[in-house]
Design an enzyme around this catalytic site. Sequence first.
Site, PDB file in Angstrom:
ATOM      1  N   HIS A 327       0.807  -1.219   0.000  1.00  0.00           N
ATOM      2  CA  HIS A 327       0.000   0.000   0.000  1.00  0.00           C
ATOM      3  C   HIS A 327       0.848   1.280   0.000  1.00  0.00           C
ATOM      4  CE1 HIS A 327      -3.457   2.432   0.376  1.00  0.00           C
ATOM      5  NE2 HIS A 327      -4.174   1.698   1.195  1.00  0.00           N
ATOM      6  N   LYS A 406     -26.356   2.275  -7.213  1.00  0.00           N
ATOM      7  CA  LYS A 406     -26.248   3.733  -7.085  1.00  0.00           C
ATOM      8  C   LYS A 406     -27.320   4.475  -7.896  1.00  0.00           C
ATOM      9  CE  LYS A 406     -22.636   4.002 -10.618  1.00  0.00           C
ATOM     10  NZ  LYS A 406     -21.209   4.329 -10.873  1.00  0.00           N
ATOM     11  N   LYS A 412     -33.198   8.907  -5.538  1.00  0.00           N
ATOM     12  CA  LYS A 412     -33.776   9.398  -4.295  1.00  0.00           C
ATOM     13  C   LYS A 412     -33.060  10.662  -3.794  1.00  0.00           C
ATOM     14  CE  LYS A 412     -36.682   5.955  -3.872  1.00  0.00           C
ATOM     15  NZ  LYS A 412     -38.142   6.169  -3.940  1.00  0.00           N
ATOM     16  N   HIS A 415     -26.421  10.924  -2.234  1.00  0.00           N
ATOM     17  CA  HIS A 415     -25.138  10.525  -2.798  1.00  0.00           C
ATOM     18  C   HIS A 415     -24.847   9.095  -2.348  1.00  0.00           C
ATOM     19  CE1 HIS A 415     -20.849  10.308  -3.624  1.00  0.00           C
ATOM     20  NE2 HIS A 415     -20.969  11.388  -4.360  1.00  0.00           N
ATOM     21  N   PRO A 416     -24.426   8.211  -3.264  1.00  0.00           N
ATOM     22  CA  PRO A 416     -24.186   6.812  -2.893  1.00  0.00           C
ATOM     23  C   PRO A 416     -23.227   6.648  -1.717  1.00  0.00           C
ATOM     24  CG  PRO A 416     -24.170   7.038  -5.274  1.00  0.00           C
ATOM     25  CD  PRO A 416     -24.259   8.426  -4.722  1.00  0.00           C
ATOM     26  N   ASP A 417     -22.176   7.459  -1.666  1.00  0.00           N
ATOM     27  CA  ASP A 417     -21.223   7.330  -0.571  1.00  0.00           C
ATOM     28  C   ASP A 417     -21.863   7.693   0.766  1.00  0.00           C
ATOM     29  OD1 ASP A 417     -18.398   7.057   0.484  1.00  0.00           O
ATOM     30  OD2 ASP A 417     -18.839   9.127   1.056  1.00  0.00           O
ATOM     31  N   TYR A 439     -13.661   6.178  10.126  1.00  0.00           N
ATOM     32  CA  TYR A 439     -12.725   6.872   9.239  1.00  0.00           C
ATOM     33  C   TYR A 439     -13.154   6.646   7.801  1.00  0.00           C
ATOM     34  CZ  TYR A 439      -8.508   7.093   6.287  1.00  0.00           C
ATOM     35  OH  TYR A 439      -7.604   7.337   5.283  1.00  0.00           O
TER      36      TYR A 439
END
Length: 490
Positions: A327, A406, A412, A415-417, A439
């Site tokens: 990472h 999504k 609706k 926002h999907p997130d 987080y």
Amino acid sequence: MEKQVQESAEERTFQYQSSLPSLPLPPLDESLSKYLESVKPFLNEEEYQRTEAIVKKFENGIGKELHQKLVERAKTRRNWLEDWWLNVAYLDLRIATQIHCNMGGPAPFIEHYWPSKEGTQIERACINIWHTLKFWELLREEKVPIERSRDDVLDMNQFRMLFNTCKVPGITRDSVCNYFKTATEGECPSHIMVQCRGRVFTFDAIHEGNMLTPPEISRQLTYIQKRCHSEPAGPGVAALTSNERTKWAQIREYLIGLDPKNLAHLEKIQKSVFAICLDDSSPHATPENYTEVTRLGVVGDPTVRWGDKSYNCIFFSNGTSSAFCDHSPFDAMALITMLVYIDRKIIENEGKWKGSDKVRDLPWPEELVFTVDQKVINEIGRTKEIYYEKVSQLEIVSYAFTSFGKALIRKKKLHPDTFVQLALQLAYYKCHGRPGCCYETAMTRRFYHGRTETMRPCTMEAVEWCKSMLDPSAKLRTPTADACSVCKAQ
């Protein structure tokens, strides 16, 4: 996934790097205000007032001095956070980063042309590898399109780290070695490494100026597989990369001291375009249930994963596959861009190779035979024991949610997130009766060498929404309407 990599002649992948704005330094009062907002959902009134007083004292005292030091640092760097982020978040860690920090996940090919099927490992691997190499080639030619957020150009530096990159362990701090070069910058290593049954091989992906085709890659992989299946397994030196970092650094130095050839082998691994892992496991995988292939992709056999390589492409015996990455040099979205490209190409070609079956007279793969002694063998065995004990504590469930996606959420006016974050908060609140400290990653790639920043999605509005959702007597306009107000707060 809506991104699709297309060859572009209009812009070069890295052409705007020098003109990206510097990473801004937020004002001290703004940072402290955000901090107070983020802790408020978890404190009672007395605790919050005490915290507020501490923050005020900091703001009027040592905070001013520390912030001024940041201001001075930001004057001399285009990204004042970059070095600290890389070192503190990744390179200074002394834990086993392969277990605790690496990222990865399964490929979605089982949902279309490549369902789980024994006997397809090499056939599918060579096609996947070829498309991966084509992406590497596009990147070298700077033909990977520049990514944007609305009209803003995003930093593309992380794409340099996808290939020809490896982390090297250090006693107190690791380092990242990157050998990638664009075609205009010069020559770039073009060999790939293959791991199979505790052994390591390499072969060049370019022959006489042309990239190997899938039939030619198949020839090389078949040679390696036949040897590994008919000869004793190797020592599994790769397992050492799953060790605690200082211990791995020490045993690496010991390996180099045993035989200078070991250093040459390690450097060849470091410089390779990426790592291929031929894994004998046959994980259950369906479009509805990715649990087992996810688990084996992230914490599978450590003797066939070089945990420090920027990209390991794992191919299981039943034709399923997974990515596994260090990472430290890049974040998930750079990897996803490449994987989406590969997925699109596999779909376009119906999971097949439609080119020539001709195979040129290629050099056979070279095995990297490490010189090891009983001390190294014992350390490999000890490392594997610790590894398997640790990963046995990991619980993974990976199901595909197909009830809606999504499109419905956006219909609706959510926002999907935000929808997902609220779902997480509600689930946690239902289980524990209190808000969950959470987080979420925010992207800072609009700025030079930007990577990620921290978001705290648990707000007071989110907590109140969770309480309302669980209160039968609460009078809601609609859950969606209330969620919209939470969206604005987030």
